[in-house]
Design a protein around this motif. Structure first.
Motif, mmCIF file in Angstrom:
data_model
loop_
_atom_site.group_PDB
_atom_site.id
_atom_site.type_symbol
_atom_site.label_atom_id
_atom_site.label_comp_id
_atom_site.label_asym_id
_atom_site.label_seq_id
_atom_site.Cartn_x
_atom_site.Cartn_y
_atom_site.Cartn_z
ATOM 1 N N ASN A 1 59.330 -11.820 -66.707
ATOM 2 C CA ASN A 1 58.273 -11.844 -68.029
ATOM 3 C C ASN A 1 58.879 -11.619 -69.433
ATOM 4 O O ASN A 1 58.116 -11.117 -70.436
ATOM 5 N N ALA A 2 60.127 -12.256 -69.575
ATOM 6 C CA ALA A 2 60.754 -11.714 -70.844
ATOM 7 C C ALA A 2 60.002 -12.738 -72.048
ATOM 8 O O ALA A 2 60.323 -12.602 -73.192
ATOM 9 N N SER A 3 59.383 -13.834 -71.469
ATOM 10 C CA SER A 3 58.744 -14.798 -72.421
ATOM 11 C C SER A 3 57.437 -14.801 -72.278
ATOM 12 O O SER A 3 56.709 -15.858 -72.614
ATOM 13 N N LEU A 4 56.706 -13.908 -71.585
ATOM 14 C CA LEU A 4 55.303 -13.740 -71.286
ATOM 15 C C LEU A 4 54.774 -13.532 -72.678
ATOM 16 O O LEU A 4 54.370 -12.361 -73.018
ATOM 17 N N PHE A 5 54.632 -14.525 -73.401
ATOM 18 C CA PHE A 5 53.702 -14.245 -74.529
ATOM 19 C C PHE A 5 52.270 -14.051 -74.527
ATOM 20 O O PHE A 5 51.677 -14.361 -73.223
ATOM 21 N N TYR A 6 51.456 -13.463 -75.524
ATOM 22 C CA TYR A 6 50.066 -12.992 -75.377
ATOM 23 C C TYR A 6 49.340 -14.341 -75.049
ATOM 24 O O TYR A 6 48.625 -13.996 -74.163
ATOM 25 N N LEU A 7 49.436 -15.309 -75.738
ATOM 26 C CA LEU A 7 48.460 -16.351 -75.392
ATOM 27 C C LEU A 7 48.830 -17.069 -74.027
ATOM 28 O O LEU A 7 47.768 -17.551 -73.450
ATOM 29 N N LEU A 8 49.965 -16.914 -73.406
ATOM 30 C CA LEU A 8 50.139 -17.404 -72.072
ATOM 31 C C LEU A 8 49.591 -16.518 -70.915
ATOM 32 O O LEU A 8 49.182 -16.971 -69.953
ATOM 33 N N TYR A 9 49.817 -15.167 -71.471
ATOM 34 C CA TYR A 9 49.078 -14.340 -70.344
ATOM 35 C C TYR A 9 47.600 -14.394 -70.249
ATOM 36 O O TYR A 9 47.007 -14.403 -69.381
ATOM 37 N N LEU A 10 47.097 -14.721 -71.792
ATOM 38 C CA LEU A 10 45.543 -14.971 -71.863
ATOM 39 C C LEU A 10 45.170 -16.081 -70.745
ATOM 40 O O LEU A 10 44.290 -16.357 -69.900
ATOM 41 N N TYR A 11 46.175 -17.262 -71.071
ATOM 42 C CA TYR A 11 45.795 -18.446 -70.363
ATOM 43 C C TYR A 11 45.980 -18.351 -68.756
ATOM 44 O O TYR A 11 44.998 -18.926 -67.939
ATOM 45 N N LYS A 12 46.771 -17.592 -68.222
ATOM 46 C CA LYS A 12 47.041 -17.157 -66.907
ATOM 47 C C LYS A 12 45.895 -16.751 -66.545
ATOM 48 O O LYS A 12 45.191 -16.992 -65.371
ATOM 49 N N ASN A 13 45.175 -15.627 -67.365
ATOM 50 C CA ASN A 13 44.112 -14.983 -66.713
ATOM 51 C C ASN A 13 43.066 -16.065 -66.709
ATOM 52 O O ASN A 13 42.058 -15.543 -65.622
ATOM 53 N N ALA A 14 42.953 -16.778 -67.672
ATOM 54 C CA ALA A 14 41.692 -17.692 -67.669
ATOM 55 C C ALA A 14 41.689 -18.795 -66.509
ATOM 56 O O ALA A 14 40.751 -18.875 -65.890
#
Lengths: 305, 458
Positions: free
Chosen positions: A249-262
């Motif tokens: 998760n060292a490059s888990l950017f906010y938008l990527l996390y958002l995308y994964k949730n969606a």
């Protein structure tokens, strides 16, 4: 004494012109309402629901917003993105300004070099991500090859969590070309008379830069800083393609996390809440930058620094 | 009809502007109508009424949209041929097939279609995805269709595949084939001869793999000439490793993590040590540099590869590669439990042509149109004898029908809709173990509470 013109209702011709105006902008207007304003408002509504695609949203009030504050990955992704912003934006601005100063010198091939520095910013993020995945390869990448000349053992840039974010920061510098162009335009707008006056007063070099150039281009620096912060908080494609948020998760950017949730975890309601929180973060950052701009941005003609 | 120019005399004739408006509205209406679905046939009963057997092809007419995930180029003509044959056998049914390139975010596309209420009638599903999609109400329960079908019987379905295509006791997918993962231990015949080693056997265990790899690995002056062995670090291999060594990922009711135990630790540490201690397997970065692992193996840069059935395409493409395969090795304690890769169809709960969609899926299962290029084990007992291929003997696949009929040899991931997120939580920690920054024990201990928290979240 002059009298105020009598207020009259717009005539038939004016109304017709207005109507025609609306008709002409209607493609954009409809597109804006249907594809932008509508989804924006819908996402606000969905952020208060538990919504899984294909199901009817269930109203949960502020639960999604409350959930964020107990979500470890939320903090992690926010931390990754904030660190990235705090490092890459100032660094990018400094390098862009340095390059702009160099490219503003009257030297042979000036236009060629300006083009060369701008061209990388035309390359799509996806293509760039694929190329950089190779550049950062620890065994065959050119970066570690170059470091080997300095007797340095290059790290595993994209496999070692301690170096992944640094790799992304380095990569972000690839796109400074567009900021360089803006800075060059600003530099060329600085009145020559100010430099001449400074020369007469004995100010040269660094003092000229600090006391004339920087204040005169500070509104442009503010613009670049604000757009930079907004852009870095929206980092997505490069991490999605190069690392998918990893390693560890060292490059888990906010938008990527958002995308994964969606799109990966059926959490459309929570993802909407994350999106609105991101909007709030960007709003606060922009507000802070604008607030502090009174201290460091020089607006000519406003009678203040 | 006369067209009049606008006037100020209160004329009630149709002005040019009005006419243009009408034409515009009419065109938009026509366009919208064209975009709409074809007239739908009545949906099949999903109630409790006993459905009539459907010996003949569905009487409904219209089109069915089929969305395929990850079709290989070799499958494409076979799938097209099947679609044409299906249309010919079912007059009035048109198949509109879409196959985005493999790896092009299939489930993101499916999620978007679901959110847009525009699901295809029949679409590919994967192991572990059937349950979350079914829980979301996106899939049609096929039980009534199966019960009414004259060509296929429920008791013909292999017990091993039933859990994979079911959710809460109902069937939401129709598996057209499956494969254990990672199914094979590929080996380079020349390397084995050169090292004077006996070829691997289907009874090899992990120790045999390591011992051979130590002898096959070649490095000089810090540069690796060829790797002894290669395996991948994602949830399919690490679940095979855990399960085969007798460990579980979740407890029985999937309410808690169960992977933080000595058996799971021992299994993963054994494999990860080949990367970080023995240094006979490529680490993450080296693997990226090698590109496709199957190609790297085929070109002689790797001597042994714990791989999957989809490697076969690339292996066969590489000319001059002298390789063979046996089934993946057993753990050092003698167990071998595979991950179950599926090819399966689901039908949208929104489908207006469920019977035709079912017929399409059922015939695909029965006719096995892509079998010649994608060697799936069939899901029906009656079809098991058709699991034959020219290279099955060479690949060791001939033993598969008997092996997979034994209970407990194949598993699907647990935790339903939460698995994708949970595997990410575990993977984030295992990434650190894989690169040697953490021990497997520490990684699993750190992951455990995170997974428990996610499992507990409603």
């Amino acid at each position: 004494m002059a009298t105020a013109p009598a207020r009259t209702r717009p005539g038939h011709l004016a109304r017709r012109e207005a109507l025609i105006g609306y008709v002409f902008i209607s493609p954009w207007l409809i597109g804006f309402l249907v594809f932008l304003a509508g989804p924006i408002l819908a996402s606000l509504g969905l952020s208060f629901t538990q919504y899984k695609p294909g199901q009817i949203p269930i109203w949960v009030g502020l639960a999604n917003y409350v959930r964020m504050f107990g979500d470890e990955l939320f903090y992690l992704s926010l931390s990754v993105t904030t660190k990235y912003t705090l490092i890459s934006v100032p660094l990018g601005l400094a390098i862009a300004l340095g390059l702009a100063l160099l490219l503003n010198q009257k030297v042979p091939g000036q236009r060629f070099f300006r083009t060369v520095f701008y061209v990388p910013s035309l390359i799509s993020g996806v293509a760039m991500a694929i190329v950089f995945a190779w550049i950062f390869n620890s065994r065959f990448g050119i970066l570690n090859y170059l470091l080997s000349f300095l007797k340095l053992d290059g790290p595993n840039w994209l496999s070692d969590p301690d170096f992944t974010l640094s790799a992304f920061v380095l990569m972000s510098l690839w796109g400074v070309g567009s900021t360089v162009v803006i800075f060059i335009a600003a530099l060329q707008g600085v009145p020559v008379a100010l430099y001449e006056a400074a020369s007469l007063d004995g100010a040269v070099g660094w003092r000229r830069f600090i006391h004339i150039t920087l204040p005169m281009i500070s509104p442009v620096v503010l613009f670049a800083a604000i757009t930079g912060v907004i852009g870095t908080f929206q980092t997505f494609a490069v991490s999605y393609i190069m690392t998918s948020g990893g390693p560890a998760n060292a490059s888990l950017f906010y938008l990527l996390y958002l995308y994964k949730n969606a799109f990966n975890w059926f959490e459309m309601g929570y993802a909407s809440a994350l999106a609105w929180f991101l909007f709030l973060i960007i709003l606060i950052c922009t507000g802070l930058l604008l607030r502090t701009s009174d201290l460091w941005v020089h607006y000519e003609g406003l009678g203040k620094k | 009809m006369s067209i009049r120019t606008p006037n100020s005399h209160g004329s009630h004739g149709i002005s040019r502007r009005t006419l243009l408006k009408l034409i515009g509205i009419g065109s938009a209406g026509a366009a919208l109508a064209a975009c709409g679905a074809a007239p739908a046939a009545p949906a099949a009963s999903s109630g409790n009424a006993e459905p009539e057997p459907t010996a003949a092809p569905a009487a409904a007419t219209g089109s069915i949209r089929v969305l395929v995930c990850c079709a290989t180029p070799a499958e494409e003509p076979l799938r097209n041929k099947y679609n044409a044959a299906f249309e010919a056998a079912n007059p009035g049914i048109k198949v509109i097939a879409e196959a985005p390139p493999a790896g092009m975010n299939y489930f993101e596309k499916l999620q978007t279609l679901l959110a847009a209420n525009d699901m295809p009638d029949v679409f590919d599903m994967w192991e572990g995805y059937v349950q979350p999609y079914a829980a979301n109400g996106a899939l049609l329960a096929m039980d009534d269709l199966l019960k009414a079908d004259s060509k296929i019987k429920a008791d013909d379905i292999l017990p091993a595949v039933v859990p994979a295509q079911s959710y809460q006791g109902k069937q939401y997918a129709f598996i057209y084939g499956f494969m254990p993962g990672p199914v094979s231990l590929f080996y380079n015949v020349d390397h084995f001869k050169e090292a004077g080693l006996e070829a691997p056997s289907p009874n090899w265990n992990w120790n045999n793999v390591r011992e051979a790899a130590l002898k096959l690995h070649k490095a000089a002056g810090g540069k690796v000439e060829r790797y002894g062995v290669n395996f991948e670090n994602w949830f399919v291999p690490w679940q095979y490793m855990m399960w085969s060594n007798g460990a579980e990922v979740f407890n029985a009711d999937e309410s808690k993590a169960a992977f933080n135990n000595p058996k799971a630790t021992e299994a993963l540490q054994f494999w990860y040590d080949m990367v970080n201690v023995d240094k006979i397997a490529p680490n993450q970065d080296d693997a990226k540099a090698l590109g496709s692992m199957a190609k790297a193996f085929a070109s002689g840069q790797i001597s042994l590869r714990l791989g999957n059935y989809w490697d076969l395409g690339e292996l066969k493409e590489t000319k001059g590669a002298n390789w063979k395969a046996v089934l993946a090795p057993k753990s050092n304690s003698g167990g071998r439990t595979w991950y179950m890769h599926l090819g399966c169809w689901s039908i949208s709960a929104q489908s207006k042509m469920p019977q035709a969609a079912w017929d399409y899926a059922r015939d695909f299962v029965l006719q096995r149109p892509i079998d010649s290029v994608t060697p799936y084990v069939p899901p029906l007992k009656s079809l098991m004898s058709t699991f034959k291929g020219p290279d099955h003997e060479q690949l060791g696949y001939t033993a598969l029908p008997e092996i997979v009929s034994q209970p407990g040899t194949l598993r699907i991931p647990g935790a339903g809709a939460k698995f994708d997120k949970i595997q990410g939580l575990i993977q984030a920690e295992l990434d650190l173990a894989f690169i040697g920054k953490k021990s497997v024990a520490d990684a699993l201990a750190t992951a455990e509470p995170k997974v428990n928290e996610e499992l507990a979240r409603k």
